[in-house]
Scaffold this motif. Structure first.
Motif, PDB file in Angstrom:
ATOM      1  N   GLY A   1       1.691   2.586   4.859  1.00  0.00           N
ATOM      2  CA  GLY A   1       1.580   2.867   3.425  1.00  0.00           C
ATOM      3  C   GLY A   1       1.144   1.642   2.639  1.00  0.00           C
ATOM      4  N   THR A   2       1.766   0.496   2.918  1.00  0.00           N
ATOM      5  CA  THR A   2       1.372  -0.745   2.245  1.00  0.00           C
ATOM      6  C   THR A   2      -0.049  -1.137   2.611  1.00  0.00           C
ATOM      7  OG1 THR A   2       3.679  -1.454   2.369  1.00  0.00           O
ATOM      8  CG2 THR A   2       2.063  -3.128   1.818  1.00  0.00           C
ATOM      9  N   ALA A   3      -0.424  -0.916   3.860  1.00  0.00           N
ATOM     10  CA  ALA A   3      -1.787  -1.233   4.301  1.00  0.00           C
ATOM     11  C   ALA A   3      -2.810  -0.403   3.536  1.00  0.00           C
ATOM     12  CB  ALA A   3      -1.917  -0.994   5.802  1.00  0.00           C
ATOM     13  N   PHE A   4      -2.513   0.889   3.319  1.00  0.00           N
ATOM     14  CA  PHE A   4      -3.421   1.726   2.546  1.00  0.00           C
ATOM     15  C   PHE A   4      -3.588   1.183   1.119  1.00  0.00           C
ATOM     16  CE2 PHE A   4      -2.602   5.511   5.427  1.00  0.00           C
ATOM     17  CZ  PHE A   4      -3.901   5.528   5.893  1.00  0.00           C
ATOM     18  N   ALA A   5      -2.484   0.798   0.517  1.00  0.00           N
ATOM     19  CA  ALA A   5      -2.539   0.307  -0.863  1.00  0.00           C
ATOM     20  C   ALA A   5      -3.391  -0.958  -0.961  1.00  0.00           C
ATOM     21  CB  ALA A   5      -1.120   0.043  -1.377  1.00  0.00           C
ATOM     22  N   ILE A   6      -3.186  -1.901  -0.052  1.00  0.00           N
ATOM     23  CA  ILE A   6      -3.960  -3.138  -0.078  1.00  0.00           C
ATOM     24  C   ILE A   6      -5.425  -2.868   0.259  1.00  0.00           C
ATOM     25  CG2 ILE A   6      -4.226  -5.398   1.030  1.00  0.00           C
ATOM     26  CD1 ILE A   6      -1.231  -5.517   1.321  1.00  0.00           C
ATOM     27  N   SER A   7      -5.665  -1.932   1.171  1.00  0.00           N
ATOM     28  CA  SER A   7      -7.043  -1.582   1.515  1.00  0.00           C
ATOM     29  C   SER A   7      -7.790  -1.019   0.314  1.00  0.00           C
ATOM     30  CB  SER A   7      -7.043  -0.567   2.665  1.00  0.00           C
ATOM     31  OG  SER A   7      -8.337  -0.054   2.882  1.00  0.00           O
ATOM     32  N   ILE A   8      -7.145  -0.118  -0.408  1.00  0.00           N
ATOM     33  CA  ILE A   8      -7.781   0.474  -1.578  1.00  0.00           C
ATOM     34  C   ILE A   8      -7.987  -0.573  -2.666  1.00  0.00           C
ATOM     35  CG2 ILE A   8      -7.469   2.185  -3.418  1.00  0.00           C
ATOM     36  CD1 ILE A   8      -5.997   3.900  -1.367  1.00  0.00           C
TER      37      ILE A   8
ATOM     38  N   TYR B   1      -6.163   9.336  -5.122  1.00  0.00           N
ATOM     39  CA  TYR B   1      -6.727   8.968  -3.829  1.00  0.00           C
ATOM     40  C   TYR B   1      -5.655   8.547  -2.829  1.00  0.00           C
ATOM     41  CZ  TYR B   1     -10.302   6.938  -0.747  1.00  0.00           C
ATOM     42  OH  TYR B   1     -11.120   6.648   0.312  1.00  0.00           O
ATOM     43  N   THR B   2      -4.742   7.688  -3.263  1.00  0.00           N
ATOM     44  CA  THR B   2      -3.747   7.140  -2.336  1.00  0.00           C
ATOM     45  C   THR B   2      -2.784   8.198  -1.804  1.00  0.00           C
ATOM     46  OG1 THR B   2      -3.893   5.043  -3.533  1.00  0.00           O
ATOM     47  CG2 THR B   2      -2.038   5.316  -2.036  1.00  0.00           C
ATOM     48  N   PRO B   3      -2.168   9.047  -2.634  1.00  0.00           N
ATOM     49  CA  PRO B   3      -1.260  10.068  -2.083  1.00  0.00           C
ATOM     50  C   PRO B   3      -1.932  11.026  -1.111  1.00  0.00           C
ATOM     51  CG  PRO B   3      -0.908   9.835  -4.443  1.00  0.00           C
ATOM     52  CD  PRO B   3      -2.142   9.054  -4.119  1.00  0.00           C
ATOM     53  N   ILE B   4      -3.221  11.337  -1.359  1.00  0.00           N
ATOM     54  CA  ILE B   4      -3.915  12.245  -0.443  1.00  0.00           C
ATOM     55  C   ILE B   4      -4.074  11.594   0.924  1.00  0.00           C
ATOM     56  CG2 ILE B   4      -6.163  13.299   0.008  1.00  0.00           C
ATOM     57  CD1 ILE B   4      -6.343  14.018  -2.912  1.00  0.00           C
TER      58      ILE B   4
END
Length: 391
Positions: free
Chosen positions: A328-335, A50-53
């Motif tokens: 990128g960090t925001a996406f990780a924390i969001s997920i 999910y994250t790389p996409i």
């Protein structure tokens, strides 16, 4: 952490294999603990896909990420339409053994999806490719050398002359420069963490984190307990399972309408707040009706709203983060927050049902939770608008 050191496509494909393998392995397990471990690993594998996409979409479409991300979520909506029917039919025909194998096979398709991830070519790479495609057009008549090669030779000569002068002048200053470059004191651990995590400088995004959690909590609570709630009202399970499909159909219509509005330049947050208020109303009025047609209408409206709202997280990662290096960090924390909300949606909502013994009361409580999320989103949307205008 892995994405900073490894090829995103390798991570995503590995996650697809891990997810499909663990779900299929559940077909052969009879112990609750080992089944739970496999399902946990399958969730970890799915997040690796999910994250790389998401990050790849942001790289390819930095200015239209919200629109393209919403388009990509069509697959998620289609799965909510088809998978409930597929699993229901599989359980009847093959039992849990066959149903888990089939679901694992579906999950393996994420590996093929992950194989399509590509790194965005830089401008320099594109220019080099153009130079190789049309070499004849850049040829110079003297000596058959291209203009690019001649320019490189001229630049090399200038650099060599400048380097000779610099070496003669700065030979005695190298030792002093190296001594000055050494750090005079050590940074504290907190300062190092603060420097490495740029989200400390994104207070608006940190303030919006409860929205990620609550939105995920409400949608997964709805998904998990929509059918049991309908069954408790006296409707047969063979009919109740189609409410998930009806909600998915509403989601496809809602997502299509949302994409049209985004392409027309409509403010996404205005749409989120509007449909959020409608969705909150359907939960708070859950006690009004109990027949199948009414439940189907509620499921349609809730699916229409939820599958528009599931783009909120990506929108906040772009809208509430003002430094592109922190996305990128925001996406990780969001997920992570979404995963936490999905986890508690099963445990806490199930605990509420154990206390109340009524899914109607549980859905009304979820309505109040969803109302709080919509109010918080409204405040964040105003703050983002003010921040953008001030910048």
């Amino acid at each position: 952490m892995l994405l900073t050191k490894t090829n995103p496509r390798v991570i995503a494909m590995s996650g697809g294999v891990l997810c499909g393998t663990c779900i299929a392995a559940c077909a052969f397990l009879t112990n609750l603990g080992t089944t739970g471990v496999c399902l946990t690993l399958s969730g970890a594998g799915l997040s690796m896909v999910y994250t790389p996409i998401h990050l790849s979409l942001n790289d390819y479409f930095p200015d239209k990420f919200v629109l393209m991300n919403t388009v990509s979520l069509y697959g998620y909506t289609a799965g909510s339409v088809l998978l409930p029917i597929l699993i229901e039919k599989s359980l009847k025909a093959y039992g849990y053994y066959g149903a888990f194998l089939i679901l694992g096979g579906v999950a393996f398709n994420s590996t093929a999806c992950a194989a399509t991830i590509r790194t965005v070519p830089s401008k320099s790479t594109r220019n080099e490719e153009n130079d190789q495609v049309e070499p004849d057009k850049r040829k110079c008549f003297s000596g058959g050398k291209s203009l690019k090669i001649k320019r490189e030779e001229e630049v090399d000569e200038e650099i060599s002359e400048q380097s000779r002068l610099m070496q003669s002048e700065s030979g005695c200053d190298r030792q002093e420069t190296s001594l000055k470059s050494k750090p005079t004191c050590r940074k504290t651990f907190f300062e190092a963490c603060k420097r490495s995590c740029g989200l400390w400088k994104e207070p608006l995004f940190i303030f919006s984190l409860p929205i990620h959690f609550l939105q995920s909590y409400t949608i997964y609570s709805w998904m998990l307990f929509l059918v049991p709630h309908t069954e408790q009202l006296g409707i047969q399970s063979s009919k109740a399972v189609y409410l998930s499909t009806i909600g998915g159909i509403g989601g496809i219509i809602g997502r299509t309408l949302f994409i049209i509005l985004l392409s027309k330049g409509v403010n996404a947050f205005a749409v989120y707040v509007s449909v959020g208020c409608i969705c909150t109303g359907t939960f708070l009025m859950d006690f009004v009706c109990s027949d199948y047609r009414s439940r189907a209408a509620l499921a349609f409206v809730q699916g229409f709203s939820f599958f528009i709202e599931d783009a909120i997280a990506a929108n906040l990662c772009k809208g509430a983060v003002f430094d592109d290096g922190n996305i990128g960090t925001a996406f990780a924390i969001s997920i992570f927050m979404c995963g936490l909300g999905a986890t508690l949606a099963g445990t806490f909502t199930g605990h509420l049902f154990d206390i109340t013994q009524s899914f109607t009361k549980v859905f009304i409580i979820n309505g109040f939770i969803h109302a709080f999320m919509v109010g918080h989103l409204f405040i964040v949307a105003i703050l983002i608008k003010r921040k953008r205008l001030s910048d």
